[in-house]
Design a protein around this motif. Sequence first.
Motif, PDB file in Angstrom:
ATOM      1  N   UNK A  73      16.055 -45.435  -9.478  1.00 37.44           N
ATOM      2  CA  UNK A  73      15.508 -44.501 -10.472  1.00 37.44           C
ATOM      3  C   UNK A  73      14.920 -43.278  -9.769  1.00 37.44           C
ATOM      4  N   UNK A  74      14.697 -42.245 -10.566  1.00 37.44           N
ATOM      5  CA  UNK A  74      13.984 -41.068 -10.060  1.00 37.44           C
ATOM      6  C   UNK A  74      13.024 -40.574 -11.140  1.00 37.44           C
ATOM      7  N   UNK A  75      12.013 -39.801 -10.712  1.00 37.98           N
ATOM      8  CA  UNK A  75      11.044 -39.196 -11.636  1.00 37.98           C
ATOM      9  C   UNK A  75      11.313 -37.695 -11.661  1.00 37.98           C
ATOM     10  N   UNK A  76      11.435 -37.143 -12.871  1.00 37.25           N
ATOM     11  CA  UNK A  76      11.762 -35.726 -13.037  1.00 37.25           C
ATOM     12  C   UNK A  76      10.870 -35.133 -14.120  1.00 37.25           C
TER      13      UNK A  76
ATOM     14  N   UNK B  13       6.501 -36.104 -17.331  1.00 38.06           N
ATOM     15  CA  UNK B  13       7.703 -36.417 -16.574  1.00 38.06           C
ATOM     16  C   UNK B  13       8.435 -37.592 -17.184  1.00 38.06           C
ATOM     17  N   UNK B  14       9.610 -37.857 -16.648  1.00 37.54           N
ATOM     18  CA  UNK B  14      10.434 -38.957 -17.137  1.00 37.54           C
ATOM     19  C   UNK B  14      10.903 -39.776 -15.942  1.00 37.54           C
ATOM     20  N   UNK B  15      10.965 -41.075 -16.127  1.00 36.15           N
ATOM     21  CA  UNK B  15      11.524 -41.980 -15.131  1.00 36.15           C
ATOM     22  C   UNK B  15      12.936 -42.323 -15.619  1.00 36.15           C
ATOM     23  N   UNK B  16      13.925 -42.016 -14.773  1.00 38.34           N
ATOM     24  CA  UNK B  16      15.331 -42.073 -15.180  1.00 38.34           C
ATOM     25  C   UNK B  16      16.129 -42.940 -14.197  1.00 38.34           C
ATOM     26  N   UNK B  17      16.884 -43.915 -14.696  1.00 35.03           N
ATOM     27  CA  UNK B  17      17.771 -44.647 -13.784  1.00 35.03           C
ATOM     28  C   UNK B  17      18.928 -43.754 -13.358  1.00 35.03           C
ATOM     29  N   UNK B  18      19.382 -43.927 -12.118  1.00 37.35           N
ATOM     30  CA  UNK B  18      20.565 -43.187 -11.670  1.00 37.35           C
ATOM     31  C   UNK B  18      21.786 -43.606 -12.483  1.00 37.35           C
ATOM     32  N   UNK B  19      21.845 -44.889 -12.776  1.00 38.03           N
ATOM     33  CA  UNK B  19      23.006 -45.413 -13.498  1.00 38.03           C
ATOM     34  C   UNK B  19      22.972 -44.912 -14.936  1.00 38.03           C
ATOM     35  N   UNK B  20      24.112 -44.461 -15.409  1.00 41.02           N
ATOM     36  CA  UNK B  20      24.242 -43.945 -16.780  1.00 41.02           C
ATOM     37  C   UNK B  20      24.276 -45.142 -17.743  1.00 41.02           C
ATOM     38  N   UNK B  21      23.122 -45.429 -18.327  1.00 43.04           N
ATOM     39  CA  UNK B  21      22.985 -46.551 -19.252  1.00 43.04           C
ATOM     40  C   UNK B  21      22.097 -46.093 -20.411  1.00 43.04           C
ATOM     41  N   UNK B  22      22.443 -46.481 -21.615  1.00 38.64           N
ATOM     42  CA  UNK B  22      21.731 -45.984 -22.794  1.00 38.64           C
ATOM     43  C   UNK B  22      20.598 -46.888 -23.265  1.00 38.64           C
TER      44      UNK B  22
ATOM     45  N   UNK C 272      18.392 -37.191 -25.631  1.00 35.14           N
ATOM     46  CA  UNK C 272      19.603 -37.538 -24.892  1.00 35.14           C
ATOM     47  C   UNK C 272      19.697 -39.057 -24.953  1.00 35.14           C
ATOM     48  N   UNK C 273      20.324 -39.539 -25.994  1.00 33.02           N
ATOM     49  CA  UNK C 273      20.358 -40.980 -26.267  1.00 33.02           C
ATOM     50  C   UNK C 273      21.281 -41.740 -25.325  1.00 33.02           C
ATOM     51  N   UNK C 274      22.249 -41.069 -24.724  1.00 35.15           N
ATOM     52  CA  UNK C 274      23.250 -41.754 -23.907  1.00 35.15           C
ATOM     53  C   UNK C 274      22.737 -42.167 -22.532  1.00 35.15           C
ATOM     54  N   UNK C 275      21.607 -41.602 -22.093  1.00 38.29           N
ATOM     55  CA  UNK C 275      21.075 -41.936 -20.771  1.00 38.29           C
ATOM     56  C   UNK C 275      19.582 -42.254 -20.920  1.00 38.29           C
ATOM     57  N   UNK C 276      19.261 -43.499 -20.707  1.00 38.86           N
ATOM     58  CA  UNK C 276      17.891 -43.983 -20.829  1.00 38.86           C
ATOM     59  C   UNK C 276      16.929 -43.156 -19.979  1.00 38.86           C
ATOM     60  N   UNK C 277      15.772 -42.870 -20.515  1.00 37.24           N
ATOM     61  CA  UNK C 277      14.714 -42.198 -19.763  1.00 37.24           C
ATOM     62  C   UNK C 277      13.378 -42.535 -20.407  1.00 37.24           C
ATOM     63  N   UNK C 278      12.410 -42.866 -19.567  1.00 33.11           N
ATOM     64  CA  UNK C 278      11.072 -43.220 -20.055  1.00 33.11           C
ATOM     65  C   UNK C 278      10.121 -42.052 -19.841  1.00 33.11           C
ATOM     66  N   UNK C 279       9.469 -41.648 -20.901  1.00 31.98           N
ATOM     67  CA  UNK C 279       8.511 -40.541 -20.846  1.00 31.98           C
ATOM     68  C   UNK C 279       7.155 -41.028 -20.354  1.00 31.98           C
ATOM     69  N   UNK C 280       6.537 -40.228 -19.494  1.00 29.52           N
ATOM     70  CA  UNK C 280       5.162 -40.443 -19.052  1.00 29.52           C
ATOM     71  C   UNK C 280       4.441 -39.129 -19.353  1.00 29.52           C
ATOM     72  N   UNK C 281       3.628 -39.141 -20.418  1.00 27.33           N
ATOM     73  CA  UNK C 281       2.975 -37.923 -20.900  1.00 27.33           C
ATOM     74  C   UNK C 281       1.471 -38.032 -20.703  1.00 27.33           C
TER      75      UNK C 281
END
Length: 188
Positions: free
Chosen positions: A75-78, A89-98, A145-154
Amino acid sequence: MASDDESREEPREEFVEQDGVGVTDQLQRLWTPHRLAYIKGENKPDGDGESGCPFCRLAGLDDESALIVARGESVYAVLNLYPYNPGHLMVVPYRHVADYTDLTAEETAEVADFTKHAMRVIRSVSGAHGFNIGLNQGVAAGAGIAAHLHQHVVPRWGGDSNFMPVVGHTKVLPQLLGETRTLLADAW
């Protein structure tokens, strides 16, 4: 010494006339034209595949250009380009998974670890009082962006919901995203 009445600043009576903008009034405008791309859904992927997915594309760019704060194994944080608050920011897996249920055990663990670490980092650099953390699963749940999971940290602060978003439908951010990225990346 001037009295309170004498020291008050008079309302500005300066108006900029521009043909076609409507009735002249005393309101000042805070223009945010960069948000129009988000509102119109420009550059938003139109399918479920990796082709055109901004999260897949960002992972291949350098950290500064992509606003990536940190990278892990899976994963990465962006930073969010359209943040609700500074440091969002968002924590996003590299793998394209919804879907969250499609993550591997390792990916799930790293999403959790990155989220915890992001909270610590944001607290250390900005003194956040609390956080909204969440996954919007599917378009119906609000996923942009529903096709690629991402977790929000606000990050949140007491009283941070001021009149601007309520009355002006505008969020005021005190720092440029590149500066925020550097601050968080250095503290990571």
